[in-house]
Design a protein around this motif. Structure first.
Motif, mmCIF file in Angstrom:
data_model
loop_
_atom_site.group_PDB
_atom_site.id
_atom_site.type_symbol
_atom_site.label_atom_id
_atom_site.label_comp_id
_atom_site.label_asym_id
_atom_site.label_seq_id
_atom_site.Cartn_x
_atom_site.Cartn_y
_atom_site.Cartn_z
ATOM 1 N N VAL A 19 153.334 -76.758 36.793
ATOM 2 C CA VAL A 19 153.886 -77.202 35.444
ATOM 3 C C VAL A 19 153.944 -75.913 34.868
ATOM 4 O O VAL A 19 153.022 -75.294 34.379
ATOM 5 C CB VAL A 19 153.212 -78.188 34.460
ATOM 6 N N PRO A 20 155.069 -75.308 34.692
ATOM 7 C CA PRO A 20 155.214 -73.729 33.858
ATOM 8 C C PRO A 20 154.791 -73.922 32.471
ATOM 9 O O PRO A 20 155.499 -74.662 31.670
ATOM 10 C CB PRO A 20 156.839 -73.505 34.256
ATOM 11 N N ILE A 21 153.608 -73.304 32.107
ATOM 12 C CA ILE A 21 153.372 -73.355 30.705
ATOM 13 C C ILE A 21 153.303 -72.049 30.052
ATOM 14 O O ILE A 21 152.805 -71.045 30.769
ATOM 15 C CB ILE A 21 151.889 -74.085 30.422
ATOM 16 N N PRO A 22 154.334 -71.606 29.453
ATOM 17 C CA PRO A 22 154.373 -70.084 28.921
ATOM 18 C C PRO A 22 153.501 -69.714 28.068
ATOM 19 O O PRO A 22 152.499 -70.477 27.541
ATOM 20 C CB PRO A 22 155.572 -70.278 27.805
ATOM 21 N N PRO A 23 152.849 -68.398 28.287
ATOM 22 C CA PRO A 23 151.670 -67.712 27.648
ATOM 23 C C PRO A 23 151.699 -68.382 26.069
ATOM 24 O O PRO A 23 150.333 -68.552 25.736
ATOM 25 C CB PRO A 23 151.730 -66.529 27.721
ATOM 26 N N ALA A 24 152.486 -68.369 25.304
ATOM 27 C CA ALA A 24 152.401 -68.645 23.868
ATOM 28 C C ALA A 24 151.738 -70.112 23.690
ATOM 29 O O ALA A 24 150.913 -70.345 22.762
ATOM 30 C CB ALA A 24 153.794 -68.500 23.332
ATOM 31 N N ILE A 25 152.410 -70.957 24.646
ATOM 32 C CA ILE A 25 151.736 -72.204 24.315
ATOM 33 C C ILE A 25 150.542 -72.551 24.939
ATOM 34 O O ILE A 25 149.632 -73.337 24.481
ATOM 35 C CB ILE A 25 152.845 -73.238 25.150
ATOM 36 N N LEU A 26 150.276 -71.703 26.092
ATOM 37 C CA LEU A 26 148.876 -71.759 26.563
ATOM 38 C C LEU A 26 147.858 -71.172 25.585
ATOM 39 O O LEU A 26 146.636 -71.804 25.170
ATOM 40 C CB LEU A 26 148.524 -70.792 27.611
ATOM 41 N N ALA A 27 148.298 -70.346 24.770
ATOM 42 C CA ALA A 27 147.137 -69.729 23.702
ATOM 43 C C ALA A 27 147.149 -70.756 22.527
ATOM 44 O O ALA A 27 146.051 -70.990 22.036
ATOM 45 C CB ALA A 27 148.045 -68.407 23.138
ATOM 46 N N LEU A 28 148.361 -71.387 22.248
ATOM 47 C CA LEU A 28 148.458 -72.320 21.167
ATOM 48 C C LEU A 28 147.383 -73.426 21.348
ATOM 49 O O LEU A 28 146.623 -73.940 20.996
ATOM 50 C CB LEU A 28 149.776 -72.759 20.829
ATOM 51 N N SER A 29 147.610 -74.181 22.790
ATOM 52 C CA SER A 29 146.822 -75.108 23.248
ATOM 53 C C SER A 29 145.329 -74.901 23.393
ATOM 54 O O SER A 29 144.453 -75.376 22.852
ATOM 55 C CB SER A 29 147.188 -75.874 24.590
ATOM 56 N N GLY A 30 145.058 -73.543 23.651
ATOM 57 C CA GLY A 30 143.672 -73.008 23.798
ATOM 58 C C GLY A 30 142.946 -73.231 22.144
ATOM 59 O O GLY A 30 141.874 -73.700 22.165
ATOM 60 N N ALA A 31 143.704 -72.761 21.120
ATOM 61 C CA ALA A 31 143.347 -72.666 19.799
ATOM 62 C C ALA A 31 142.994 -74.385 19.484
ATOM 63 O O ALA A 31 142.114 -74.549 18.778
ATOM 64 C CB ALA A 31 144.450 -72.159 18.951
ATOM 65 N N LEU A 32 144.031 -75.367 19.912
ATOM 66 C CA LEU A 32 143.831 -76.668 19.474
ATOM 67 C C LEU A 32 142.896 -76.954 20.273
ATOM 68 O O LEU A 32 142.199 -77.885 19.506
ATOM 69 C CB LEU A 32 145.328 -77.345 20.095
ATOM 70 N N PHE A 33 142.598 -76.723 21.335
ATOM 71 C CA PHE A 33 141.160 -77.136 22.103
ATOM 72 C C PHE A 33 139.919 -76.873 21.235
ATOM 73 O O PHE A 33 139.307 -77.823 20.937
ATOM 74 C CB PHE A 33 141.129 -76.771 23.194
ATOM 75 N N VAL A 34 139.726 -75.688 20.860
ATOM 76 C CA VAL A 34 138.703 -75.124 20.258
ATOM 77 C C VAL A 34 138.429 -75.925 18.924
ATOM 78 O O VAL A 34 137.435 -76.458 18.554
ATOM 79 C CB VAL A 34 138.782 -73.564 19.864
ATOM 80 N N VAL A 35 139.818 -76.169 18.244
ATOM 81 C CA VAL A 35 139.496 -76.830 16.993
ATOM 82 C C VAL A 35 139.145 -78.338 17.210
ATOM 83 O O VAL A 35 138.089 -78.832 16.627
ATOM 84 C CB VAL A 35 140.890 -76.695 16.165
ATOM 85 N N SER A 36 139.805 -78.847 17.947
ATOM 86 C CA SER A 36 139.367 -80.263 18.438
ATOM 87 C C SER A 36 137.738 -80.509 18.902
ATOM 88 O O SER A 36 137.139 -81.487 18.614
ATOM 89 C CB SER A 36 140.223 -81.133 19.435
ATOM 90 N N ALA A 37 137.662 -79.555 19.823
ATOM 91 C CA ALA A 37 136.132 -79.334 20.143
ATOM 92 C C ALA A 37 135.044 -79.247 18.983
ATOM 93 O O ALA A 37 133.995 -79.898 19.226
ATOM 94 C CB ALA A 37 135.991 -78.225 21.000
ATOM 95 N N VAL A 38 135.256 -78.448 18.060
ATOM 96 C CA VAL A 38 134.618 -78.036 16.937
ATOM 97 C C VAL A 38 134.330 -79.430 16.321
ATOM 98 O O VAL A 38 133.424 -80.127 15.967
ATOM 99 C CB VAL A 38 134.927 -77.145 15.859
#
Lengths: 310, 235
Positions: free
Chosen positions: A159-178
């Motif tokens: 599934v092609p996920i562009p780097p910008a969206i990867l970074a965004l989801s990374g940030a979202l993951f960290v927030v939801s993890a906290v």
């Protein structure tokens, strides 16, 4: 993050199913041993609790709200092996009755949330001997690991996920993890006030077996995906590599040979039969491993829900 | 609740409802496998699968429109990734993600709408899923709605005292979750004691036989052959 069917490539979900099924059988045996099977009602009801607890909204700020995911909380209160089984039961129930997550992708979702999420969430708790920080970090890690694994598997499936969206989801993951860490800590503190001693205090690093198990399955999954992605077809090559393939083809030679000669025009058929045979093979392997691991009883062919409960 | 409706559908009496759960599970998994391996330009095959599934829903005497609508529960996730895929310049693939996701969801829905959960669990056990896990699932399913109702009752109680629980503080929400936990735990122990008192020996006794008929095997074989056949000829 429940991955539905149709998103993962065959090699990814195939590999993850192969990894998850024996792991679940092993964990079921372990949970049964350390939690004696008479406690089955407790585990089932705590699974239902997780569903119900997700109705409670926690304010997260900006007027939005989050809810408990609960993998870490289950690990703290039931112990990691039992928690894995309860999470597996939850995920299977969600896939079956709520269409939340796919059936073929069930192994993947189980690995992400019920195995990696539970055991890696339990790790900080065990290492810090159940302190506040351990509780918080455990909740955080469990969600972070599950979400990142899901994203990795989608990427590995092409599934092609562009780097910008990867970074965004990374940030979202960290927030939801906290958020998950904070909710887990808040609930654990409330619980400790209401019913002291409800947490199962980890006996030091007794969880070494768990660590070994976690590391092994993670390595297996990584190796499986790596091998599979360098090969044309995951299950097929796995079957060929283990050598069982030749035996399977001998057993099924007649029908398979017929198909391949008469309908050789469609190369897909060969592959699909190989895929189906591979799936059957996976099923048999899982069956054999589970049989060896779990103390066998005469099979119960029909079981109704207990109506005689309280 | 959405599930209550599906649960009611699953108690029907059509041909699909009377099949053995294990037979339906294997047929559904075969179809899912075929759907999962569909390549990007196999729209004809997708259309045929959709038609077969719709006809099956109709034959199972389920409300076709509502089932087709229910299956779109998968779409939020699917649309999200389809948009990402489309933006990366692969619109064909994006459409395929949506179609595959929807067809898979419809397949699972047809299975669960024609099989009551206890039968489905018996089918899983027939396929040798770990019995311990199946038992945990039985209890989970049995108490799912009970505890959801309990949580709802707690929310009603809180609302009648405090006006609104929209503005719960973190501590109060945590307290509510804690109370729910303690109540669930207590209920589980009461259930366990009650079952012990009735001679529970670690497994739930069977109430009726559930043998696999020859017609069930025939159904699975025909369904699998058709599914793979369509996939081969059309894709």
């Amino acid at each position: 993050m429940h991955i539905p069917d149709g998103f993962l490539s065959t090699r990814v979900w195939g590999t993850m199913d192969v990894v998850a099924a024996p792991a679940v059988a092993l964990l079921a045996k372990r949970a049964q041993r350390e939690f004696d099977h008479h406690k089955v009602p407790l585990m089932g009801v705590m699974g239902a609790f997780i569903f119900a607890a997700q109705m409670i909204n926690f304010p997260v700020g900006n007027g939005t709200s989050g809810h408990l995911v609960g993998a870490a909380l289950l690990a703290y209160t039931l112990g990691p092996a039992a928690a894995s089984i309860v999470m597996t039961a939850i995920l299977a129930t969600q896939a079956l009755i709520f269409q939340d997550g796919g059936l073929l992708a069930l192994g993947t979702n189980i690995f992400n949330m019920a195995i990696a999420g539970v055991w890696l969430g339990y790790l900080p708790f065990a290492m810090l001997r159940g302190g506040k920080a351990g509780v918080f970090l455990g909740g955080m890690l469990s969600l972070l690991v599950s979400a990142s694994l899901a994203l990795t598997e989608l990427l590995a499936s092409g599934v092609p996920i562009p780097p910008a969206i990867l970074a965004l989801s990374g940030a979202l993951f960290v927030v939801s993890a906290v958020i998950e860490g904070a909710i887990t800590l808040a609930v654990v503190q409330a619980l400790e006030r209401m019913q002291p001693g409800v947490l199962r205090q980890p006996k030091g690093l007794n969880s070494r077996t768990g660590l070994v198990l976690g590391a092994t399955s993670a390595a297996l999954a990584a190796a499986g995906i790596f091998v599979a992605s360098t090969r044309p077809d995951g299950i097929e090559s796995l079957a060929q590599r283990t050598g069982i393939w030749s035996r399977v083809t001998t057993v099924f030679r007649a029908p398979m040979a017929d198909y391949q000669t008469t309908l050789a025009i469609t190369p897909w058929l060969g592959r699909s039969l190989a895929g189906l045979a591979g799936l059957a093979l996976v099923y048999v392997v899982c069956l054999v491993i589970s049989r060896m691991l779990v103390a066998s009883r005469p099979p119960l062919s029909a079981a109704a829900t207990p109506r005689e409960g309280v | 609740m959405r599930h209550v409706r599906i649960d009611r559908w699953s108690r029907g009496e059509s041909y699909f409802h009377t099949l053995h759960a294990a037979a339906k599970l294997v047929a559904a998994l075969t179809l899912l496998l075929c759907i999962a391996t569909l390549s990007v330009r196999s729209l004809v095959c997708c259309a045929v699968y959709l038609m077969v599934l719709t006809v099956s829903v109709k034959a199972a005497r389920l409300p076709v429109g509502r089932v087709l609508l229910s299956a779109s529960a998968v779409l939020p996730f699917a649309v999200c990734f389809a948009i990402i895929t489309a933006l990366s310049g692969e619109p064909d693939r994006a459409a395929m993600l949506l179609i595959r996701g929807y067809l898979s969801s419809l397949t699972a829905l047809l299975l669960i709408s024609t099989t009551p959960m206890p039968d489905l669990l018996a089918g899983l056990e027939w396929l040798r899923a770990p019995r311990f896990l199946v038992q945990v699932m039985q209890f989970l399913y049995r108490y799912l709605l009970v505890l959801i109702e309990e949580a709802g009752a707690m929310r009603d109680a809180a609302e009648s005292r405090a006006g609104s629980v929209r503005s719960l503080a973190v501590r109060q929400a945590a307290g509510a979750a804690g109370v729910l936990f303690v109540r669930s735990w207590g209920r589980a122990q009461a259930i366990h004691r009650a079952m012990m008192a009735r001679g529970f020996e670690g497994h739930i006794p069977r109430f009726r036989e559930f043998p696999l008929q020859r017609s069930d095997v025939a159904f699975t074989l025909v369904a699998a052959a058709l599914t793979v056949g369509f996939r081969t000829v059309l894709a």
